[in-house]
Write an enzyme that holds these catalytic residues in place. Sequence first.
Site, PDB file in Angstrom:
ATOM      1  N   GLU A 194      14.096  46.487 -11.110  1.00  8.22           N
ATOM      2  CA  GLU A 194      15.172  47.428 -10.834  1.00  8.22           C
ATOM      3  C   GLU A 194      16.346  46.711 -10.172  1.00  8.22           C
ATOM      4  OE1 GLU A 194      13.249  50.481  -8.472  1.00  8.22           O
ATOM      5  OE2 GLU A 194      11.476  50.348  -9.758  1.00  8.22           O
ATOM      6  N   GLU A 301      19.103  58.076  -8.085  1.00  9.98           N
ATOM      7  CA  GLU A 301      17.862  58.484  -7.428  1.00  9.98           C
ATOM      8  C   GLU A 301      18.158  58.732  -5.954  1.00  9.98           C
ATOM      9  OE1 GLU A 301      13.405  56.647  -6.338  1.00  9.98           O
ATOM     10  OE2 GLU A 301      14.885  55.443  -7.414  1.00  9.98           O
TER      11      GLU A 301
END
Length: 388
Positions: A194, A301
Amino acid sequence: MATWNHRKAKLEYSIIVFVALCHMFSYVQVHARSFSSDKNVEYLAKHKGTIKTIQSEDGDVIDCVDIYKQPAFDHPLLKNHTIQMKPSYYPKGMKLEKIEAEPFQGYIECPEGTVPIVRAQLNNTRANLFPQRKYLPEAVGYNHEYAQVSVVDGNYFGATARLNAWHPSTFNGEISIAQFWILSGLGNDRNSMEAGWIVHPDDTQTRLFAYWTSDNYQRTGCYNLECPGFVATANQWLLGARLDPISTYADKQFEFYLSVRKDKQSGNWWLRFQDKDIGYWPGSIFTGLSDRAELINWGGEILNSKSGGRHTSTQMGSGHFPSEGFGKAAFFRKLASFDESGAEINAENVQTYVSRPECYDLEIPNKNKDVWGTHFYFGGPGFSDKCK
C-alpha cells in the site's frame, strides 16, 4: 546626485534579488539543520548503522543509516539479500512526466550510501504516528470505512495513479488515508502493498507512506521502515516526510505521481514517487505477491472509533463530497496497472465500493477521460444529520 541615485537603485535592486533568492531557496531546497540535542525532548536510540543525524525544521529527527545496515536486512528471509540499486529497466511508454510542484521532492538529503530513517521521540505523540501494524477492527473496536474503486480477478504486476494531497481533520486517534492497495490471497494469506498519504490526529502534517503485510495484518508488516522488509535505496527522506504544499479548497491543487511496479528480472516491487525510485519490497517476503497481484484498489479509508456512540467527524479526502468536483473534492486520476511486460494498462471497467455513502462517497465522471484517463472524486465530512 545622479551617481548617488544610480548606486542607490543598484543597492535596492540587489536587496530585492537577495530577498527573492532567499525566499525561493527556503521553498525548494533542503529544509533541515544539523541535529543538536534539546533537553526538553528525548529520542529513542539512534538506528544501527547511523552515519549522520539531521533534524528537520519541523522537529523530525532523521538518522542517515548505512544502506547495508538498514532494518530490512534483519528480516530472516533477507539475510543474504543483494541490494538492487535501481530497477533493471523502465518500460517503453511508462508515464513519468514531472509535476511542477518541486517541494514534493523531499526535504532531507542524506550522504550517498545512506538511507534516511525517522527516529521516534519519547513522551511525544508523534512517536506513534506510524504504529507497526494497521489498526484491526476486532482488536481495537474501530470500523474501517472506504470509498474506493477496484480492478479484480486479473494478473497485475503493479499499479499507478496521480492523486492530490489534502489535510483532512481527524479525531480520537483515528486516521485518514488516500492510497492504493495491491493485493493477493484471502483470509490470513492476504498479501498487501500500500502507498499514498496519511493524516494522523497527533500530527499537523500530511505525510507520504508505504505499508505491507503478508498475513492480513496479523504479525507481519509495518509502515515505511518501521520493521524489516522494505529496502530503501534513495538517500532523500521521502517515506514519512510531509507533503508540502497541499491542496486548498477552491484554490490551488497539488498532486503527485505514485507507482508500484514489479521488476521482472529481480522479482522486487519498486515504489516510485514523482521521479524518484524510493526502494522496493523484495518478492521473497511475500507469499501470493511473490508472483503477482489479483486485485488493485484505489481510494480513501478512515477509522471510525464511534466515540460518544456516534459516527466520527474524521474527514476523508478534502472533507467534501465528490459532487463538488475539481478544486473542492479529492481525486485519483490516470488509474492504471502494469502487465507482466511492464506495460502500463489503463484501468477499465472498475468496480466501486462505498461503505457509507451518506458519510463518504465516490463519483466517476464521464468527461475529461482523454486527459485524466480513468479517474474519480471521493471523500466526505463524516458525521452529519444523515451520517450518524
